[in-house]
Scaffold this active site. Sequence first.
Site, PDB file in Angstrom:
ATOM      1  N   HIS A  37       0.807  -1.222   0.000  1.00 29.34           N
ATOM      2  CA  HIS A  37       0.000   0.000   0.000  1.00 29.34           C
ATOM      3  C   HIS A  37       0.841   1.272   0.000  1.00 29.34           C
ATOM      4  O   HIS A  37       0.339   2.348   0.327  1.00 29.34           O
ATOM      5  CB  HIS A  37      -0.958  -0.020   1.199  1.00 29.34           C
ATOM      6  CG  HIS A  37      -1.925  -1.161   1.148  1.00 29.34           C
ATOM      7  ND1 HIS A  37      -2.386  -1.810   2.271  1.00 29.34           N
ATOM      8  CD2 HIS A  37      -2.505  -1.788   0.092  1.00 29.34           C
ATOM      9  CE1 HIS A  37      -3.218  -2.784   1.912  1.00 29.34           C
ATOM     10  NE2 HIS A  37      -3.300  -2.789   0.592  1.00 29.34           N
ATOM     11  N   ASN A  78      -1.819 -13.114  15.819  1.00 28.37           N
ATOM     12  CA  ASN A  78      -2.793 -12.024  15.845  1.00 28.37           C
ATOM     13  C   ASN A  78      -3.535 -12.065  17.178  1.00 28.37           C
ATOM     14  O   ASN A  78      -3.885 -13.150  17.653  1.00 28.37           O
ATOM     15  CB  ASN A  78      -3.794 -12.154  14.687  1.00 28.37           C
ATOM     16  CG  ASN A  78      -4.475 -10.845  14.357  1.00 28.37           C
ATOM     17  OD1 ASN A  78      -3.813  -9.843  14.103  1.00 28.37           O
ATOM     18  ND2 ASN A  78      -5.797 -10.833  14.355  1.00 28.37           N
TER      19      ASN A  78
END
Length: 256
Positions: A123, A220
């Site tokens: 990104h 996570n």
Amino acid sequence: MSSEECLAGAREAALILTGSRHAIAFTGAGISTESGIPDFRGPQGLWRRFDPSLASIDYLNTDPKGFWDFYINRFNTLNNAKPNRAHLALAELEKLGVIKYVITQNIDNLHKSAGSINVIELHGNYTTVYCMKCGAQYPFTLALRKYEEGENPPRCPRCGGILRPNVVLFGEPVNEINRALEVAALSDVVLVVGSSLTVYPAAYVPLVVKEHGGKLIIINLEPTDYDDYADVVLHCSASEALSAILNHVKNIMADK
């Protein structure tokens, strides 16, 4: 997950990594929260407090002043952030030859600041801006200075066009995804760190590794939709998990 369970999973992850020929890391916003950067979809995530359309190319085109008003605080946060233990551990795993690439959804530059070399930034990277008219590139600090001096939107010193961050906005293509998928197709292990695996096309990267017969390790804090698909899952902080994995990797390599 208790610390004991996390450490047990970390050793299993280290064994998989040291037995790999081409392991990669795939990181999301969760690796940078300990550096003071909010994530997007967690309990205190950015998109729980703001409309994601504020980060779209349509909003930049229709209201560049509003876009910069929204983004300047986020970019200031990124500008002041430092790599944490998780970033440093990944950089060291690369130096040890265990991790071949870091593929990241993040724009915060912290992997490079930590010392990672082979980084694919899906990104983009906030540290540069470019002119929407002539394409000239400048450091983010130039746009920041212009904004703080009252020039909103910041404009190109060369042609007067509007400056924009060198990042992928909603509504824009992810130009680096093909390169990332090519790397993933060559990999036999993917270490996912701090990603909910809900943002596409980025989330295809770990899936490609798994679909080609590779191993999937997920670190996570929150469960993901792919936990049942993974070979190892660590529901603990990125820095705790990666520090433990790094220590195990060093011990395994020393015993060989």
